[in-house]
Write a protein that holds these residues in place. Sequence first.
Motif, PDB file in Angstrom:
ATOM      1  N   PHE A 178       0.812  -1.214   0.000  1.00  0.00           N
ATOM      2  CA  PHE A 178       0.000   0.000   0.000  1.00  0.00           C
ATOM      3  C   PHE A 178       0.849   1.270   0.000  1.00  0.00           C
ATOM      4  O   PHE A 178       1.885   1.368   0.656  1.00  0.00           O
ATOM      5  CB  PHE A 178      -0.912   0.019   1.231  1.00  0.00           C
ATOM      6  CG  PHE A 178      -2.255  -0.614   1.003  1.00  0.00           C
ATOM      7  CD1 PHE A 178      -2.415  -1.651   0.103  1.00  0.00           C
ATOM      8  CD2 PHE A 178      -3.366  -0.160   1.684  1.00  0.00           C
ATOM      9  CE1 PHE A 178      -3.647  -2.235  -0.100  1.00  0.00           C
ATOM     10  CE2 PHE A 178      -4.611  -0.733   1.489  1.00  0.00           C
ATOM     11  CZ  PHE A 178      -4.752  -1.772   0.583  1.00  0.00           C
TER      12      PHE A 178
ATOM     13  N   SER B 137      -8.266  -0.365  -4.194  1.00  0.00           N
ATOM     14  CA  SER B 137      -7.147  -1.161  -4.693  1.00  0.00           C
ATOM     15  C   SER B 137      -7.543  -2.613  -4.885  1.00  0.00           C
ATOM     16  O   SER B 137      -6.841  -3.363  -5.571  1.00  0.00           O
ATOM     17  CB  SER B 137      -5.973  -1.071  -3.712  1.00  0.00           C
ATOM     18  OG  SER B 137      -5.668   0.273  -3.428  1.00  0.00           O
TER      19      SER B 137
ATOM     20  N   ASP C  35      -4.325   4.263  -0.808  1.00  0.00           N
ATOM     21  CA  ASP C  35      -4.790   2.933  -1.187  1.00  0.00           C
ATOM     22  C   ASP C  35      -5.770   2.388  -0.145  1.00  0.00           C
ATOM     23  O   ASP C  35      -5.637   2.653   1.059  1.00  0.00           O
ATOM     24  CB  ASP C  35      -3.610   1.967  -1.311  1.00  0.00           C
ATOM     25  CG  ASP C  35      -2.749   2.251  -2.534  1.00  0.00           C
ATOM     26  OD1 ASP C  35      -3.225   2.965  -3.423  1.00  0.00           O
ATOM     27  OD2 ASP C  35      -1.612   1.751  -2.583  1.00  0.00           O
TER      28      ASP C  35
END
Length: 373
Positions: free
Chosen positions: A74, A102, A78
């Motif tokens: 990440f 995501s 995200d």
Amino acid sequence: MSAVIFTHKQYRAEHLFPFSLTTSMETIPAGMMTNRRRWEQIVKNDLNDRPGVSWFIPANLLPSARLLDQLRAFSPGDFLHIENGAVIGYGTSEADFSGKPSGVLPVTAVDFISYSWEIFEMNARLLHFDFALLTSERESAPLTAGNRVVNEAKVFIEPGADIRFSIINAEEGPVYISKNALVMEGSCIRGPVFIGEGAVVKMGTRIYGGTTIGAFCTVGGEIKNSVLFPFSNKAHDGYLGDSVIGRWCNLGAGTSNSNLKNTAGNIRITLPSGNYQAGMKCGVLMGDYSRAAINTSFNSGTVTGICANIFGAGLSPKWIPSFSWGYSDDTPYQLDQALVHLERWMQTKKQTLTEEEKERITLIYNQTKTKKS
């Protein structure tokens, strides 16, 4: 800004009764720690931790190796969307997570604790996870002579723990014994098991897998697949299985619970919000500050509120409200008495009742009276 911010939109607190009366979801003990400590440790050790950026974690979400593999990649902004509406995000605020996620996770890909009985149902899984988290790059203190151990690699002893002439079997799961805990002679422990700081395991105790003994608890008899929050006692013979016992509870000598119906059917659980079906096994779910007299027999799926003084003939009713005196709430446990008695119990472990605890107990008492009137 905190490295971890817990969100509370994805579960109902009333489904975690009676523990949600006094404890927020992320601070409910399970496995070897609370979910707050678990996620904070994970972020510190294993995930991005940039100044000004936080991890937004559903308070009842349990970590897994598979999930952490996804989170390691990440960047700020995200987030993962879970099909039940929960969001796991990495950003400066929840507003960062309004765009395209995501990834989308099915509910079956992650574990949550959404109901109070799931605390013990998820406990063995958490014990395995937490053992790896807590023992990474650490060395166990040696066991003293006279103990018998199977699979010693999965046994971790903190300095100051005292284990005497006991049997520890870690073939089916790890065993972690914290500092200043005392395991007396003749005890048998079969993992996965966690024994917290300053806890006392009395002579001849049998502890089966899936069990957490909280800090400064005293336990004896037979315990299986149960979670005892800190400062509680089940100090004598009797059976405790598939159960959760809150803080500052006491089970009198000979107290046992049923955890299986004679029909082997699913067990009905009564909560203030309604009736629910747990699995085939469920013992007692006991709120903080409640105590049971000697030889109490708890029915399968019994739920008690907080500050209940429990006694009576035969199997207990499956629903025992907060501030009950005996099995019936016709004669309530008066608040002033409850506070005085609780002060005495805390003195047995050299603790005192804080003003914050008094205010919380008083608030719950007044809310209980209002509902009855």
